[in-house]
Design a protein around this motif. Structure first.
Motif, PDB file in Angstrom:
ATOM      1  N   LYS A  34       5.413  72.556  46.108  1.00  0.00           N
ATOM      2  CA  LYS A  34       4.137  71.925  45.793  1.00  0.00           C
ATOM      3  C   LYS A  34       3.218  72.899  45.037  1.00  0.00           C
ATOM      4  O   LYS A  34       2.551  72.532  44.079  1.00  0.00           O
ATOM      5  CB  LYS A  34       3.478  71.499  47.112  1.00  0.00           C
ATOM      6  N   HIS A  35       3.210  74.145  45.497  1.00  0.00           N
ATOM      7  CA  HIS A  35       2.305  75.116  44.904  1.00  0.00           C
ATOM      8  C   HIS A  35       2.789  75.543  43.522  1.00  0.00           C
ATOM      9  O   HIS A  35       2.003  75.799  42.628  1.00  0.00           O
ATOM     10  CB  HIS A  35       2.144  76.310  45.831  1.00  0.00           C
ATOM     11  N   LEU A  36       4.123  75.611  43.395  1.00  0.00           N
ATOM     12  CA  LEU A  36       4.672  75.964  42.085  1.00  0.00           C
ATOM     13  C   LEU A  36       4.347  74.860  41.078  1.00  0.00           C
ATOM     14  O   LEU A  36       4.069  75.133  39.910  1.00  0.00           O
ATOM     15  CB  LEU A  36       6.189  76.164  42.205  1.00  0.00           C
ATOM     16  N   GLN A  37       4.342  73.624  41.547  1.00  0.00           N
ATOM     17  CA  GLN A  37       3.960  72.515  40.664  1.00  0.00           C
ATOM     18  C   GLN A  37       2.529  72.707  40.172  1.00  0.00           C
ATOM     19  O   GLN A  37       2.237  72.515  38.991  1.00  0.00           O
ATOM     20  CB  GLN A  37       4.056  71.182  41.402  1.00  0.00           C
ATOM     21  N   SER A  38       1.642  73.111  41.097  1.00  0.00           N
ATOM     22  CA  SER A  38       0.252  73.360  40.696  1.00  0.00           C
ATOM     23  C   SER A  38       0.182  74.504  39.697  1.00  0.00           C
ATOM     24  O   SER A  38      -0.596  74.462  38.747  1.00  0.00           O
ATOM     25  CB  SER A  38      -0.615  73.705  41.903  1.00  0.00           C
ATOM     26  N   ALA A  39       0.991  75.530  39.931  1.00  0.00           N
ATOM     27  CA  ALA A  39       0.991  76.679  39.015  1.00  0.00           C
ATOM     28  C   ALA A  39       1.418  76.229  37.627  1.00  0.00           C
ATOM     29  O   ALA A  39       0.826  76.621  36.617  1.00  0.00           O
ATOM     30  CB  ALA A  39       1.919  77.772  39.533  1.00  0.00           C
ATOM     31  N   VAL A  40       2.443  75.374  37.580  1.00  0.00           N
ATOM     32  CA  VAL A  40       2.913  74.855  36.292  1.00  0.00           C
ATOM     33  C   VAL A  40       1.805  74.037  35.645  1.00  0.00           C
ATOM     34  O   VAL A  40       1.545  74.142  34.448  1.00  0.00           O
ATOM     35  CB  VAL A  40       4.176  73.986  36.493  1.00  0.00           C
ATOM     36  N   PHE A  41       1.127  73.258  36.464  1.00  0.00           N
ATOM     37  CA  PHE A  41       0.023  72.448  35.943  1.00  0.00           C
ATOM     38  C   PHE A  41      -1.050  73.334  35.319  1.00  0.00           C
ATOM     39  O   PHE A  41      -1.501  73.092  34.201  1.00  0.00           O
ATOM     40  CB  PHE A  41      -0.569  71.597  37.064  1.00  0.00           C
ATOM     41  N   VAL A  42      -1.417  74.369  36.051  1.00  0.00           N
ATOM     42  CA  VAL A  42      -2.443  75.285  35.551  1.00  0.00           C
ATOM     43  C   VAL A  42      -2.015  75.896  34.219  1.00  0.00           C
ATOM     44  O   VAL A  42      -2.767  75.903  33.243  1.00  0.00           O
ATOM     45  CB  VAL A  42      -2.727  76.394  36.589  1.00  0.00           C
ATOM     46  N   ALA A  43      -0.767  76.365  34.177  1.00  0.00           N
ATOM     47  CA  ALA A  43      -0.280  77.041  32.967  1.00  0.00           C
ATOM     48  C   ALA A  43      -0.225  76.072  31.785  1.00  0.00           C
ATOM     49  O   ALA A  43      -0.625  76.413  30.672  1.00  0.00           O
ATOM     50  CB  ALA A  43       1.095  77.641  33.222  1.00  0.00           C
TER      51      ALA A  43
END
Lengths: 233, 298
Positions: free
Chosen positions: B90-99
């Motif tokens: 879930k958090h990696l998805q957010s990181a991808v979103f941010v990037a």
């Protein structure tokens, strides 16, 4: 510029498409194989329940009313369990070169049902709980056996033993002694597994069912003893 | 307790310890990511010309995620990616979103999965332990952009997040008087939707999230329609950048956007506080900045 960005995006997605299709197809095939394994395992469990319990009235040739010989019962189940190796092999072929854990949700139900059948046959023959390594020896090396699947499969065994014990109680003689043995066995299993429940998701629910089964077996054996003593007096 | 059960117990105990360590590390990663998504929330009340400054406060935090990637790759035992991925997915998805959001705001393009891996310091050799899956990528880009990688699933997820976020941004940009932003957002999200249509989706989470894209596209189209109807949009010069620092949108000066002008003025005032340096302070600073910003965008 717009076209270039669009092409860039489409290329990326085409790449994804291939990967996702492969993954979904593999998933589908594994679900199918696991379902077949579940069905066959359930049949083996029924077969094991049909083995006449000593003391039952048998037909003229020592064959029980449902046509299964008392002695050969577990043998037949073992032959069928061996026969399922083809399906397990097919499963391991699908997993070849894959990250197996990724597909655990697809294969776990079949695997657990298989372990249930295997442990039931094992108990009826050897009167002990099949060990993790013994179960593993029945599986192709590619299929990893998660500890959770072993524990959840073995946990289901207690439900089958409840059914088996209740039929055994209905028969006077040595089989009633067997019901008491089952009762002790289930009690030990439940105690052993209890300490492992925090580690495995879903195990505590199964432990609850095991406890219920255990209560029913205990109740059954005590009723039987009470009934016998009242008949004899 | 027999030997069989004792062995299993010991093994499960070891696994539980690994889980705890991974969880702790993921929590640290989550803190960083939450501070970034919090700060990036301000794009909705920030004029395009001020966005680069905003992005520069987020970028260092994004790069700091690299150390967490490296530690997670250390903690996960070999070949156990799928055993543990739920802890961080879930958090990696957010990181991808941010990037991907940052990438879109800077250049109007979709960040590819290899590029994201590079940004987050995820190495190819970690594929058995820690990486971004294609699904996660597609979920995150729901907001803004798309990452390309061999692991399609993660990617898809991040991309969907990007599209969701962009539909919101289209509305808010018009409120701020940036009338050509919706056009660029519209073109970009339509490309992403076209990309998604190439996928054969099963009836799973990804499919359900994919279904939400059409509402985002509709929302953006309505904004574009309204802006066109009122002739508010200047001719589009370069569809690439939503927020080019060198070319501030010209529409702010038009007489028809007096409200937008005054809004823009207040927003600028709110944003004129000194830029944030320490990434750790981002969360606190953001909270203090919120009331000021809430007024113009309300």
């Amino acid at each position: 510029m717009v076209a270039a960005s669009r092409d860039h995006i489409l290329t990326i997605f085409k790449d994804f498409s291939t990967t996702l299709d492969d993954h979904n197809d593999r998933k589908e095939r594994l679900v199918k194989i696991a379902r077949d394994i579940t069905v066959l395992s359930k049949r083996i469990i029924f077969l094991l329940h049909r083995i006449p319990i000593p003391g039952h009235n048998h037909g003229p040739n020592g064959v029980g009313e449902r046509g299964i010989s008392n002695i050969g019962g577990t043998d037949e189940a073992y032959v069928k369990l061996e026969g399922m190796k083809k399906l397990l092999q097919a499963m391991s072929e699908q997993l070849q070169g894959q990250e197996v854990e990724r597909y655990s949700a697809m294969i776990s139900p079949g695997l657990q049902e298989y372990i249930e059948a295997l442990s039931f046959a094992h108990y009826l023959r050897h009167k002990v709980l099949i060990s993790y390594n013994e179960v593993k020896s029945y599986l192709p090396p590619i299929i990893p056996l998660p500890y959770s699947d072993y524990l959840l499969g073995v946990s289901d065994l207690t439900g089958e033993l409840l059914r088996w014990a209740i039929s055994a109680i209905g028969v006077d003689g040595p089989s009633r002694q067997k019901a008491t043995e089952v009762c002790t066995f289930v009690r030990t299993c439940s105690a052993d597994i209890e300490a492992l429940t925090p580690y495995v998701r879903g195990l505590s629910r199964k432990q609850g069912i095991t406890t219920e089964s255990l209560k029913k077996i205990e109740f059954g054996t005590s009723i039987a003893r009470f009934a016998v003593s009242s008949w004899r007096s | 307790m027999d030997l069989n059960i004792a062995e299993i117990h010991a093994h499960l105990e070891r696994e539980a310890q690994v889980r705890e360590k991974i969880k702790d590390e993921v929590l640290e990663l989550e803190k960083k990511i939450r501070s970034m998504t919090g700060t990036l929330n301000k794009i909705h009340s920030t004029l395009p010309k001020d966005v680069p400054a905003l992005l520069s406060t987020v970028r260092p935090t994004l790069l700091m995620c690299r150390s967490h990637s490296a530690r997670l790759a250390e903690l996960v035992p070999p070949n156990q990616f799928w055993r543990w991925k739920e802890l961080w997915s879930k958090h990696l998805q957010s990181a991808v979103f941010v990037a991907t959001l940052i990438q879109f705001l800077e250049s109007g393009t979709l960040l590819s999965l290899p590029d994201i891996n590079q940004t987050l310091g995820i190495q190819a050799g970690w594929a058995d332990r820690f990486y971004i899956q294609i699904e996660d990528y597609l979920h995150g880009c729901r907001y803004f952009t798309l990452i390309s990688s061999p692991y399609t699933d993660y990617t898809c997820v991040a991309v969907i997040s990007l599209i969701n976020e962009l539909s919101r941004l289209a509305v808010n940009m018009v409120t701020l008087g940036s009338y050509d932003a919706p056009f660029r957002i519209s073109a970009f999200t339509k490309d992403l939707a076209a990309g998604f249509s190439l996928l054969n989706l099963k009836n799973d989470l990804l499919r359900r999230r994919f279904d939400s894209i059409k509402y985002d596209l509709k929302k953006i189209e309505e904004v574009v329609y309204d802006v066109s109807l009122r002739n508010l949009n200047a001719p589009i010069q370069a569809p690439a950048l939503a927020t080019s620092p060198t070319q501030p949108p010209t529409c702010y000066g038009t007489s028809s956007s007096r409200t937008a002008q005054s809004l823009a003025a207040t927003t600028e005032a709110a944003d004129s506080r000194p830029p944030l340096e320490a990434p750790e302070l981002l969360g606190a600073a953001e909270q203090s900045g919120e009331p000021q910003q809430a007024a113009p965008s309300a």
